[in-house]
Structures are given as C-alpha cells and as structure tokens.
Write an enzyme that holds these catalytic residues in place. Structure first.
Site, PDB file in Angstrom:
ATOM      1  N   ASN A 210      13.157  10.088  29.699  1.00 14.08           N
ATOM      2  CA  ASN A 210      13.276  10.036  31.151  1.00 14.08           C
ATOM      3  C   ASN A 210      14.116   8.842  31.590  1.00 14.08           C
ATOM      4  O   ASN A 210      14.378   7.934  30.814  1.00 14.08           O
ATOM      5  CB  ASN A 210      11.882   9.916  31.778  1.00 14.08           C
ATOM      6  CG  ASN A 210      11.040  11.144  31.542  1.00 14.08           C
ATOM      7  OD1 ASN A 210      11.445  12.240  31.881  1.00 14.08           O
ATOM      8  ND2 ASN A 210       9.861  10.965  30.960  1.00 14.08           N
ATOM      9  N   HIS A 211      14.490   8.874  32.847  1.00 15.43           N
ATOM     10  CA  HIS A 211      15.117   7.724  33.490  1.00 15.43           C
ATOM     11  C   HIS A 211      14.291   7.392  34.716  1.00 15.43           C
ATOM     12  O   HIS A 211      13.557   8.238  35.222  1.00 15.43           O
ATOM     13  CB  HIS A 211      16.559   8.042  33.890  1.00 15.43           C
ATOM     14  CG  HIS A 211      17.480   8.209  32.722  1.00 15.43           C
ATOM     15  ND1 HIS A 211      18.682   7.541  32.615  1.00 15.43           N
ATOM     16  CD2 HIS A 211      17.383   8.956  31.594  1.00 15.43           C
ATOM     17  CE1 HIS A 211      19.283   7.882  31.475  1.00 15.43           C
ATOM     18  NE2 HIS A 211      18.511   8.744  30.844  1.00 15.43           N
ATOM     19  N   ALA A 212      14.378   6.184  35.208  1.00 14.90           N
ATOM     20  CA  ALA A 212      13.594   5.758  36.361  1.00 14.90           C
ATOM     21  C   ALA A 212      14.161   6.373  37.641  1.00 14.90           C
ATOM     22  O   ALA A 212      15.231   5.981  38.110  1.00 14.90           O
ATOM     23  CB  ALA A 212      13.592   4.235  36.458  1.00 14.90           C
ATOM     24  N   MET A 213      13.440   7.347  38.198  1.00 16.99           N
ATOM     25  CA  MET A 213      13.937   8.056  39.374  1.00 16.99           C
ATOM     26  C   MET A 213      13.901   7.204  40.640  1.00 16.99           C
ATOM     27  O   MET A 213      14.563   7.511  41.629  1.00 16.99           O
ATOM     28  CB  MET A 213      13.108   9.333  39.578  1.00 16.99           C
ATOM     29  CG  MET A 213      13.355  10.411  38.528  1.00 16.99           C
ATOM     30  SD  MET A 213      15.033  11.117  38.590  1.00 16.99           S
ATOM     31  CE  MET A 213      15.858  10.168  37.306  1.00 16.99           C
TER      32      MET A 213
ATOM     33  N   ASN B 117      21.209   5.740  37.685  1.00 16.99           N
ATOM     34  CA  ASN B 117      20.664   6.512  36.568  1.00 16.99           C
ATOM     35  C   ASN B 117      20.693   5.740  35.258  1.00 16.99           C
ATOM     36  O   ASN B 117      19.960   6.061  34.327  1.00 16.99           O
ATOM     37  CB  ASN B 117      21.452   7.808  36.386  1.00 16.99           C
ATOM     38  CG  ASN B 117      20.948   8.914  37.287  1.00 16.99           C
ATOM     39  OD1 ASN B 117      19.749   9.061  37.487  1.00 16.99           O
ATOM     40  ND2 ASN B 117      21.868   9.695  37.829  1.00 16.99           N
TER      41      ASN B 117
END
Length: 211
Positions: free
Chosen positions: A83-86, A91
């Site tokens: 995941n990436h930090a939304m 991004n």
C-alpha cells in the site's frame, strides 16, 4: 491410528501439492494442519517466497490460515507494504528512502497505510490466481473464485468472485451454516473425521447433528 501429517507431500509421486505447514518458516505465517497448496507452475514449497508478497518484518503483520484449506496455484496474499499512504499529498513512499533523504529510519512505516493481518478460516477454498489483500478476514467454509481480488472481509460459507470480489451466493442455508459453525468438524480428531467422512461429504447436515 492417527493420520500422520508430518510429511511434505500428501500424495506419493505428486510434487505439485504440499502441506503448507511443512514448508513455511516465517514465524508470522501460521498454517493449520491438512491445509494444502497446489502449484503446477513453480515449486509449491516456495509458497512463502512466491505467494506471500510485501510481507516485511517491520510491520509485524501476520498471515493466519486455518485447517483443511485448499489453495490453488497462483493465489497470492498482498500485505501492508504493497500500500501507499492515501492521506499523503504524494503517492511516493518517501520514508523508505531514509538513507538517501536522511530521514528517520523509525518512520519507515509512515510510507504506507497499515491494513493489518490476513486471516483465513478453516476449510476455505481459494481459487486459481486469486488475490487476498491486506487486512482481509475470510470466514470458515468460504469459497474465493478464480482470479478474484478480495478487498473486504468474506463471511463464513460465502462464495465470492470478481474484481473486486463480491458475494455470489451462500453455500448453504443459514440453519446449516449455523450448525457447521457449531460443530467445527475441523477441530475433531483425524480418526473422528475419517469415520464420519460419508456424512461430511454427503452434503447433508442432519446426520452430523447427532454427533
């Protein structure tokens, strides 16, 4: 006599199917007895390397798989570090480049949103090339269709499929599901299961209610 489960392959002369608890070594992967993985493309013993992805020790998240599960070739489990930090305005995963950017190493986990453990119940069938995302819990007796992408929890004895995976139907009526969850046959001794296989495989719950 107790049915032994201390060997790697369930069948002689079949190197495509393994008992998963005999081939995983990562302490953050827990697999119940009699759960099998089949792979006709790669060595199934490499399940931990090829199928459990982005599972980095820094997150301490776990893959927990119950007893008597059937996992088809190519099924994958994608963990938090995919995941990436939304909530970030970018991004890019800046914190993991702490050496390059002179950032604090202890902030590496800020690079992604932590979704938590993947937990698979007992007697779950996961189809070919299915993907289970981080944080998902799949209930006992569920079926995950071929190439499904599971992004949300799946209730017990539910069949799901598609991208993202959605409910197709229930395997049994609610009364049968409740009875199966009460019986928890997967916790019986191997001798008791073997003795009652005709009843289990008949699809009829009535015979088991008396046990």
């Amino acid at each position: 006599m107790t049915i032994p489960v201390n060997k790697k392959y369930p069948r002689s002369n079949d190197n495509e199917t393994v008992y998963l608890d005999q081939v995983v070594s990562n302490p953050n992967i827990k697999v119940g007895k009699y759960t099998i993985y089949n792979d006709f493309e790669k060595d199934p013993a490499d399940f931990e390397k090829n199928n459990v992805l982005y599972h980095y020790p820094i997150n301490q998240d776990r893959l927990v798989i119950g007893k008597f599960c059937s996992i088809a070739c190519g099924a994958r489990f994608l963990f938090t570090s995919a995941n990436h930090a939304m909530g970030s305005l970018a991004n890019h995963t800046f914190p993991i480049f702490f050496e390059e950017w002179d950032l604090k190493k202890e902030n590496v986990r800020d690079a992604w949103d932590n979704k938590g453990d993947i937990v698979i119940g007992n007697d779950v069938w996961i189809g070919y090339d299915a993907i289970i995302m981080a944080g998902v819990h799949i209930g006992d007796g569920a079926v995950i269709g071929t190439r499904a992408v599971v992004t949300k929890d799946v209730p017990p004895y539910t069949i799901v499929g598609g991208v993202p995976a959605r409910k197709i139907k229930m395997r049994f009526d609610s009364e049968t599901v409740d009875e199966l969850l009460r019986l928890k046959w997967w916790d019986w001794t191997s001798e008791k299961i073997k003795k009652n296989l005709p009843l289990i495989m008949s699809g009829e719950i009535n015979g088991l209610k008396e046990l």
